[in-house]
Motif scaffolding. Structure first.
Motif, PDB file in Angstrom:
ATOM      1  N   GLY A 136       0.785  -1.229   0.000  1.00 13.47           N
ATOM      2  CA  GLY A 136       0.000   0.000   0.000  1.00 13.47           C
ATOM      3  C   GLY A 136       0.811   1.269   0.000  1.00 13.47           C
ATOM      4  N   SER A 137       2.122   1.161  -0.012  1.00 14.82           N
ATOM      5  CA  SER A 137       2.968   2.357   0.000  1.00 14.82           C
ATOM      6  C   SER A 137       3.376   2.736  -1.414  1.00 14.82           C
ATOM      7  N   ILE A 138       3.770   3.992  -1.581  1.00 11.22           N
ATOM      8  CA  ILE A 138       4.223   4.481  -2.878  1.00 11.22           C
ATOM      9  C   ILE A 138       5.537   3.832  -3.278  1.00 11.22           C
ATOM     10  N   PHE A 139       6.315   3.368  -2.278  1.00  6.78           N
ATOM     11  CA  PHE A 139       7.607   2.775  -2.580  1.00  6.78           C
ATOM     12  C   PHE A 139       7.459   1.458  -3.342  1.00  6.78           C
ATOM     13  N   PHE A 140       6.441   0.675  -3.029  1.00  8.63           N
ATOM     14  CA  PHE A 140       6.254  -0.597  -3.726  1.00  8.63           C
ATOM     15  C   PHE A 140       5.970  -0.356  -5.203  1.00  8.63           C
ATOM     16  N   ILE A 141       5.084   0.578  -5.490  1.00  6.26           N
ATOM     17  CA  ILE A 141       4.749   0.873  -6.894  1.00  6.26           C
ATOM     18  C   ILE A 141       5.981   1.343  -7.647  1.00  6.26           C
ATOM     19  N   CYS A 142       6.739   2.265  -7.043  1.00  8.18           N
ATOM     20  CA  CYS A 142       7.934   2.789  -7.710  1.00  8.18           C
ATOM     21  C   CYS A 142       8.995   1.710  -7.860  1.00  8.18           C
ATOM     22  N   ASP A 143       9.146   0.847  -6.846  1.00  8.16           N
ATOM     23  CA  ASP A 143      10.152  -0.219  -6.940  1.00  8.16           C
ATOM     24  C   ASP A 143       9.836  -1.182  -8.078  1.00  8.16           C
ATOM     25  N   VAL A 144       8.567  -1.550  -8.199  1.00  6.72           N
ATOM     26  CA  VAL A 144       8.185  -2.518  -9.233  1.00  6.72           C
ATOM     27  C   VAL A 144       8.322  -1.904 -10.625  1.00  6.72           C
ATOM     28  N   LEU A 145       7.786  -0.706 -10.813  1.00  6.66           N
ATOM     29  CA  LEU A 145       7.804  -0.087 -12.143  1.00  6.66           C
ATOM     30  C   LEU A 145       9.212   0.266 -12.600  1.00  6.66           C
ATOM     31  N   SER A 146      10.073   0.668 -11.649  1.00  8.69           N
ATOM     32  CA  SER A 146      11.436   1.040 -12.034  1.00  8.69           C
ATOM     33  C   SER A 146      12.352  -0.164 -12.172  1.00  8.69           C
ATOM     34  N   SER A 147      11.892  -1.342 -11.736  1.00 11.42           N
ATOM     35  CA  SER A 147      12.740  -2.544 -11.802  1.00 11.42           C
ATOM     36  C   SER A 147      12.403  -3.436 -12.990  1.00 11.42           C
ATOM     37  N   ILE A 148      11.560  -2.976 -13.877  1.00 11.88           N
ATOM     38  CA  ILE A 148      11.236  -3.761 -15.076  1.00 11.88           C
ATOM     39  C   ILE A 148      12.479  -3.834 -15.960  1.00 11.88           C
ATOM     40  N   PRO A 149      12.963  -5.012 -16.312  1.00 12.60           N
ATOM     41  CA  PRO A 149      14.183  -5.126 -17.131  1.00 12.60           C
ATOM     42  C   PRO A 149      13.936  -4.619 -18.548  1.00 12.60           C
ATOM     43  N   ILE A 150      14.596  -3.576 -18.935  1.00 15.96           N
ATOM     44  CA  ILE A 150      14.334  -2.922 -20.220  1.00 15.96           C
ATOM     45  C   ILE A 150      14.921  -3.683 -21.407  1.00 15.96           C
ATOM     46  N   PRO A 151      16.190  -4.114 -21.390  1.00 14.94           N
ATOM     47  CA  PRO A 151      16.732  -4.790 -22.601  1.00 14.94           C
ATOM     48  C   PRO A 151      15.921  -6.003 -23.042  1.00 14.94           C
TER      49      PRO A 151
END
Length: 539
Positions: A136-151
């Protein structure tokens, strides 16, 4: 600020009572918590950080601190650097994938860590509540979205669509910037770890935080100088307009990564510090908007730093400001009373020694404390005294605590007379710090007593000498503790071993004083008598 605690470190007790909480600072105590099947996230349970006192959580928070800093460096670079340059960077794609795996590992481990509720100061170990609190925290959303492997993602998008899909790739590149949200956690972990390792220099901790925040903010905007033009001119544009990007105009995309990054850092730093950059200019709309945003953030950052520094300095020096305010009032008081200069100096020396240039109402603070804490404070204050005074070595812990409670602190300035020979003896003294001189009744100096010594016991234990047999004068600023006669009788008379030692020392000192006094009087008599014989005859 969150504080985590591993559910496995509590042992079998925590496993048998899953719906429990552990009070902060008392890891071994489990407090029963009412079980609720539908656990909702309270609004004040949104903090994360280290749980002090547990080594595992400290190691985990050091791990998180390094992972978050590394992710704020690597992942925005992977999103901002042009594709042609990324191909020339050896092992960078592999490094980016490893960084993503470390971030996902940290996300998974967070679900197994407890957290402390800020309002109630208790640690929650229930897995469901831990999960709800993190999800329920903003950190979980940011952690998941920013950790998507781009290559790998870019590769599958191109396989599915048969060609690069600009909008999707651009969105995922933009999501990588969410990792900078964790800059708040980095500050929180640094503060918490400094408390755990008991770093006393808060100024150095604050300076470290300012340096890290400044570097990360400038680093983030430097990469935005590369990412925003790519999003506008390449990924979100109808027609490919890559030639209008500023680093393409200056052909920096054909150089090395460090050359491109250095120029982008120079441009970002100039905007943050409001310095006009004549070397790299751009007239595109996105560059103007980014320059305005960077300028505003830079001004806010500079102003915030000034305010925080000012508040920190005032808070750290508030006690000193109060002290000098009291000194100013004291100067005015002494001026109105027309006190002599030597007396004014003695009064100022007393204030300087007593308060150490920091004024606070110690009596009021002490009176507000419970009796148990008062005893602990008294023992701590007299710790060096108890260690240095050999007399206390023969007392039990309870007897020592009783004596310490009855001691009264006093401060004597140089040349102050502490004990006057011939006066009634109603107390004895223990020297905490300073030096005193011992004189006989006639003024003969016998010896000096320093830290850990005691005096004044002769008139308390020897019935043949109820009056003071020596004069004690302070040579320097001396801090002593006084023990009254009634308290002496109540505390020390019950210990025969201590009393025998005190009486033995008192007899030795009393005899030595009498001998020195007799020798001094004899010397004076011979000097005066001899002087009379040498006078010329008047006949």
């Amino acid at each position: 600020m969150s504080r985590r605690f591993s559910t496995h470190t509590v042992g079998s007790v925590a496993e048998s009572i899953p719906n429990s909480i552990v009070s902060e600072g008392h890891v071994g105590e489990l407090v029963e918590l009412t079980h609720t099947n539908n656990c909702t996230l309270p609004k004040n349970e949104d903090t994360f950080g280290p749980a002090t006192g547990n080594k595992f959580t400290v190691y985990f928070d050091i791990w998180q601190l390094m992972v978050y800093i590394a992710s704020m460096i690597v992942k925005p670079i992977a999103a901002a650097v042009p594709n042609c340059m990324r191909k020339r960077m050896p092992f960078f794609n592999e490094l980016s994938i490893i960084m993503d795996l470390l971030c996902w590992m940290t996300i998974i481990l967070t679900f197994f860590m407890g957290y402390i509720i800020r309002k109630t100061k208790v640690m929650v170990l229930e897995p469901k509540r831990i999960a709800w609190n993190y999800v329920g925290s903003i950190f979980f959303i940011c952690d998941v979205l920013s950790s998507i492997p781009i290559p790998p993602l870019v590769y599958f998008i191109r396989v599915i669509f048969g060609a690069p899909h600009g909008y999707i790739e651009g969105v995922f590149y933009l999501l990588c910037q969410l990792t900078f949200i964790r800059l708040v956690s980095v500050v929180s972990y640094i503060n918490s770890l400094s408390d755990y390792f008991r770093i006393k220099s808060k100024g150095m901790v604050f300076l470290l935080i300012c340096i890290i925040m400044t570097i990360m903010i400038v680093h983030g905007f430097a990469l935005l100088q590369l990412l925003i033009p790519r999003l506008v001119r390449q990924y979100f544009a109808v027609n490919n307009e890559t030639r209008k990007m500023w680093f393409v105009k200056y052909r920096l995309h054909r150089t090395s990564f460090w050359t491109l990054y250095t120029n982008s850092m120079l441009k970002s730093s100039a905007m943050v510090l409001s310095i006009r950059n004549f070397y790299i200019l751009s007239n595109e709309e996105e560059d103007y908007l980014l320059a305005i945003l960077t300028y505003i953030v830079g001004k806010v950052m500079v102003c915030s730093t000034y305010v925080i520094v000012a508040v920190t300095v005032l808070n750290n020096r508030s006690m000193e400001i109060k002290f000098y305010s009291i000194i100013n009032q004291l100067d005015e008081y002494m001026r109105q009373k027309q006190l002599p200069l030597n007396l004014r100096d003695r009064i100022k020396n007393y204030y300087n020694f007593k308060f150490q240039h920091k004024y606070f109402n110690s009596d009021r603070i002490y009176e507000m404390l419970p009796d148990k804490l008062k005893k602990e404070i008294n023992i701590h204050e007299c710790k060096n005294l108890i260690k240095n005074v050999s007399l206390f070595a023969h007392l039990t812990e309870h007897q020592t605590s009783t004596v310490v409670e009855m001691l009264t602190p006093e401060i004597f300035l140089p040349k102050d007379t502490i004990i006057q020979a011939g006066s009634p003896g109603d107390c004895m003294y223990f020297i905490s710090s300073g030096t005193v001189a011992v004189f006989t009744h006639s003024g003969k100096e016998i010896c000096h007593l320093e830290d850990g010594a005691y005096f004044g016991e002769i008139s308390l234990v020897l019935q043949s000498s109820p009056y003071r047999c020596a004069t004690i004068v302070a040579i320097e600023i001396t801090h002593v503790y006084m023990l009254k006669k009634k308290d002496f009788n109540r505390c020390l008379l019950r210990n025969p071993k201590v009393m025998r030692r005190v009486i033995r020392v008192a007899h030795r000192r009393f005899n030595e004083i009498r001998e020195q006094e007799a020798k001094f009087k004899k010397m004076l008599f011979e000097k005066i008598h001899g002087g009379a014989d040498d006078l010329p005859s008047t006949q």
